[in-house]
Design a protein around this motif. Structure first.
Motif, PDB file in Angstrom:
ATOM      1  N   GLU A 225      12.830  -4.312  -9.585  1.00 45.33           N
ATOM      2  CA  GLU A 225      14.304  -3.908  -9.680  1.00 45.33           C
ATOM      3  C   GLU A 225      14.796  -3.962  -8.048  1.00 45.33           C
ATOM      4  N   VAL A 226      13.992  -3.004  -7.375  1.00 42.72           N
ATOM      5  CA  VAL A 226      14.620  -2.652  -6.081  1.00 42.72           C
ATOM      6  C   VAL A 226      14.086  -3.676  -5.044  1.00 42.72           C
ATOM      7  N   THR A 227      13.160  -4.235  -5.032  1.00 43.56           N
ATOM      8  CA  THR A 227      12.616  -5.420  -4.215  1.00 43.56           C
ATOM      9  C   THR A 227      13.420  -6.728  -4.645  1.00 43.56           C
ATOM     10  N   GLY A 228      13.912  -6.933  -5.628  1.00 43.74           N
ATOM     11  CA  GLY A 228      14.566  -7.951  -6.234  1.00 43.74           C
ATOM     12  C   GLY A 228      13.871  -9.127  -6.650  1.00 43.74           C
ATOM     13  N   GLU A 229      12.581  -8.846  -6.823  1.00 43.96           N
ATOM     14  CA  GLU A 229      11.413  -9.907  -7.180  1.00 43.96           C
ATOM     15  C   GLU A 229      10.672  -9.453  -8.213  1.00 43.96           C
ATOM     16  N   GLU A 230      10.243 -10.457  -9.116  1.00 40.74           N
ATOM     17  CA  GLU A 230       9.138 -10.242 -10.163  1.00 40.74           C
ATOM     18  C   GLU A 230       7.949 -10.187  -9.378  1.00 40.74           C
ATOM     19  N   SER A 231       7.120  -9.136  -9.654  1.00 44.72           N
ATOM     20  CA  SER A 231       5.923  -8.972  -8.637  1.00 44.72           C
ATOM     21  C   SER A 231       4.973 -10.144  -9.473  1.00 44.72           C
TER      22      SER A 231
ATOM     23  N   ARG B  18       0.689  -1.357  -0.048  1.00 45.80           N
ATOM     24  CA  ARG B  18      -0.030  -0.024   0.048  1.00 45.80           C
ATOM     25  C   ARG B  18       0.880   1.126   0.057  1.00 45.80           C
ATOM     26  N   SER B  19       0.571   2.236   0.781  1.00 45.02           N
ATOM     27  CA  SER B  19       1.148   3.612   0.691  1.00 45.02           C
ATOM     28  C   SER B  19       2.641   3.476   1.148  1.00 45.02           C
ATOM     29  N   SER B  20       3.003   2.324   1.729  1.00 46.50           N
ATOM     30  CA  SER B  20       4.362   2.080   2.235  1.00 46.50           C
ATOM     31  C   SER B  20       5.158   2.020   0.928  1.00 46.50           C
ATOM     32  N   SER B  21       4.848   1.891  -0.206  1.00 52.19           N
ATOM     33  CA  SER B  21       5.693   1.829  -1.509  1.00 52.19           C
ATOM     34  C   SER B  21       5.805   3.117  -2.122  1.00 52.19           C
ATOM     35  N   LYS B  22       5.339   4.169  -1.475  1.00 45.21           N
ATOM     36  CA  LYS B  22       5.581   5.513  -2.164  1.00 45.21           C
ATOM     37  C   LYS B  22       6.942   5.874  -2.584  1.00 45.21           C
ATOM     38  N   MET B  23       7.829   5.613  -1.924  1.00 46.13           N
ATOM     39  CA  MET B  23       9.118   6.105  -2.095  1.00 46.13           C
ATOM     40  C   MET B  23       9.604   5.248  -3.525  1.00 46.13           C
ATOM     41  N   LEU B  24       9.255   4.049  -3.561  1.00 50.70           N
ATOM     42  CA  LEU B  24       9.527   3.140  -4.657  1.00 50.70           C
ATOM     43  C   LEU B  24       8.722   3.718  -5.945  1.00 50.70           C
ATOM     44  N   GLN B  25       7.517   4.180  -5.830  1.00 48.17           N
ATOM     45  CA  GLN B  25       6.632   4.722  -6.799  1.00 48.17           C
ATOM     46  C   GLN B  25       7.344   6.008  -7.189  1.00 48.17           C
ATOM     47  N   ALA B  26       8.030   6.787  -6.304  1.00 47.03           N
ATOM     48  CA  ALA B  26       8.639   8.050  -6.655  1.00 47.03           C
ATOM     49  C   ALA B  26       9.815   7.948  -7.258  1.00 47.03           C
TER      50      ALA B  26
ATOM     51  N   ILE C 166      -5.736  -2.374  -6.840  1.00 47.06           N
ATOM     52  CA  ILE C 166      -5.953  -1.088  -7.035  1.00 47.06           C
ATOM     53  C   ILE C 166      -5.941  -0.468  -5.552  1.00 47.06           C
ATOM     54  N   ASP C 167      -5.374   0.497  -5.570  1.00 53.32           N
ATOM     55  CA  ASP C 167      -5.105   1.248  -4.167  1.00 53.32           C
ATOM     56  C   ASP C 167      -6.225   2.043  -4.105  1.00 53.32           C
ATOM     57  N   GLY C 168      -6.364   2.645  -2.798  1.00 49.67           N
ATOM     58  CA  GLY C 168      -7.472   3.611  -2.388  1.00 49.67           C
ATOM     59  C   GLY C 168      -7.594   4.711  -3.422  1.00 49.67           C
ATOM     60  N   CYS C 169      -6.455   5.280  -3.897  1.00 49.92           N
ATOM     61  CA  CYS C 169      -6.288   6.415  -4.567  1.00 49.92           C
ATOM     62  C   CYS C 169      -6.453   5.916  -6.199  1.00 49.92           C
ATOM     63  N   SER C 170      -6.445   5.041  -6.344  1.00 52.05           N
ATOM     64  CA  SER C 170      -6.834   4.513  -7.816  1.00 52.05           C
ATOM     65  C   SER C 170      -5.456   3.960  -8.593  1.00 52.05           C
ATOM     66  N   ALA C 171      -4.332   4.161  -7.947  1.00 50.18           N
ATOM     67  CA  ALA C 171      -3.196   3.582  -8.702  1.00 50.18           C
ATOM     68  C   ALA C 171      -3.027   2.224  -8.449  1.00 50.18           C
ATOM     69  N   PRO C 172      -2.149   1.514  -9.227  1.00 54.06           N
ATOM     70  CA  PRO C 172      -1.965   0.054  -9.035  1.00 54.06           C
ATOM     71  C   PRO C 172      -0.877  -0.025  -7.838  1.00 54.06           C
ATOM     72  N   ASN C 173      -1.192  -0.969  -6.975  1.00 53.80           N
ATOM     73  CA  ASN C 173      -0.132  -1.188  -5.946  1.00 53.80           C
ATOM     74  C   ASN C 173       0.394  -2.915  -6.152  1.00 53.80           C
ATOM     75  N   PHE C 174       1.698  -2.691  -6.322  1.00 49.83           N
ATOM     76  CA  PHE C 174       2.234  -3.955  -6.741  1.00 49.83           C
ATOM     77  C   PHE C 174       2.540  -4.862  -5.315  1.00 49.83           C
TER      78      PHE C 174
END
Length: 338
Positions: free
Chosen positions: A180-186, A55-63, A191-199
């Motif tokens: 790439e940063v998690t080192g895994e193929e998602s 969820r929103s803990s991934s925002k640094m990756l999304q940025a 769909i997050d609360g803000c409508s963006a995909p959340n991997f």
């Protein structure tokens, strides 16, 4: 990068407790993991391989693509704006005014956002809207800073306006950086609360990503982007969340040494640059109070947070006060933390 995720089998553990008098009334079960700069697990509670939506803990990756691509520099973004790109903010004027100005600089407005609107969590702004009869806007959405970042990247790429679509260049760039940063193929997305995909990824993958943020240096574009984003967060903790929020108050308590980010449904991550460590946790019942207590317990165990600091007491073991102001119950660390 691995081809996928190997899920562990460990049972969830007790990350936080609720006591009423002498009675253990409730427990918050979940999983947590600490990963070092080499990507190795150094401490785990429960199932480190659990597949999660951060969820929103991934925002640094999304940025990350916003900064790595050169879009942030091309748009002249400040560290305040980068903090907002990583934020789940309260919709206070400090947040809303900055997002509105950001959109204006792009030649865009509220209608260009795709996050939807909601009443702000900030009590002063909510009161202002209620008393004035004004309607909340999309800039009040706690994710509006992230979406302003998406719009900035989309404009830089010359892409279309529907930037939350899974096949949009913005989301393709986000997924590539995430994997790439998690080192895994998602294995997929929600769909997050803000409508963006959340991997999705494993809990270890998310902690690995945070450890990479923690150990990043400025020798390459990705490292420079990571350093810039984590520094923006700890320099502007108010913009990441808001007054009284765990992310803001705990980052203040640790005086910029640790970056923190919550996510919906009781997710939490931490970036510890001095130790080169990344932390990720998930409370299974989705209870925020459990996740806040658990992240404090882990930070205390890692020596990053003074357990007697007022902010630590506020979130690790807060009193639960009833309608008469009487302390009726209390939250306590789970037994895995001794």
């Amino acid at each position: 990068m691995t081809d996928g995720i190997v899920k562990g089998q460990a049972a969830p553990v007790e990350l936080a407790q609720v006591w009423r008098g002498e009675f253990l009334e409730s427990v918050h079960m979940g999983h947590a993991v600490v990963v070092d700069a080499s990507g190795e697990v150094v401490k785990a509670w429960g199932d480190a391989g659990a597949v999660v939506l951060p969820r929103s803990s991934s925002k640094m990756l999304q940025a990350l693509p916003l900064v790595e691509s050169g879009a942030a520099d091309a748009a002249g973004l400040s560290d305040e704006q980068l903090a907002l790109a990583c934020a789940s903010h309260n919709g206070a004027r400090a947040h809303v005014d900055r997002v509105e100005a950001w959109l204006a600089d792009l030649g865009l407005g509220d209608d260009d956002l795709r996050c939807g609107g909601h009443m702000p969590k900030d009590p002063d702004e909510a009161k202002r809207l209620t008393c004035s009869g004004d309607q909340f806007c999309q800039v009040h959405n706690n994710c509006s800073g992230k979406h302003a970042g998406f719009l900035t990247l989309s404009k830089h790429l010359g892409a279309g306006p529907e930037y939350v679509e899974i096949d949009h260049p913005v989301q393709k760039a986000v997924r590539a950086a995430f994997e790439e940063v998690t080192g895994e193929e998602s294995p997929g997305y929600g769909i997050d609360g803000c409508s963006a995909p959340n991997f999705a990824c494993s809990l270890t993958g998310m902690a690995r990503a945070m450890a990479r943020f923690a150990s990043a240096d400025e020798t390459d574009a990705r490292g420079r982007a990571m350093v810039r984003l984590r520094n923006a967060m700890v320099t502007h903790p108010l913009l990441v969340a808001g007054e009284g929020r765990a992310c803001t108050e705990l980052m203040r308590a640790m005086e910029g040494r640790v970056a923190l980010k919550t996510g919906a449904e009781a997710f939490f991550v931490a970036i510890l640059p001095e130790q080169g460590l990344g932390v990720a946790l998930k409370v299974l019942d989705g209870g925020t109070r459990g996740a806040e207590s658990a992240i404090c317990s882990i930070l205390v165990e890692l020596g990053a947070l003074d357990p007697e600091h007022p902010a630590a007491r506020q979130f690790q073991r807060p009193p639960l006060v009833n309608c008469r102001g009487i302390e009726a119950a209390r939250i306590a660390p789970g037994r895995v933390f001794g």
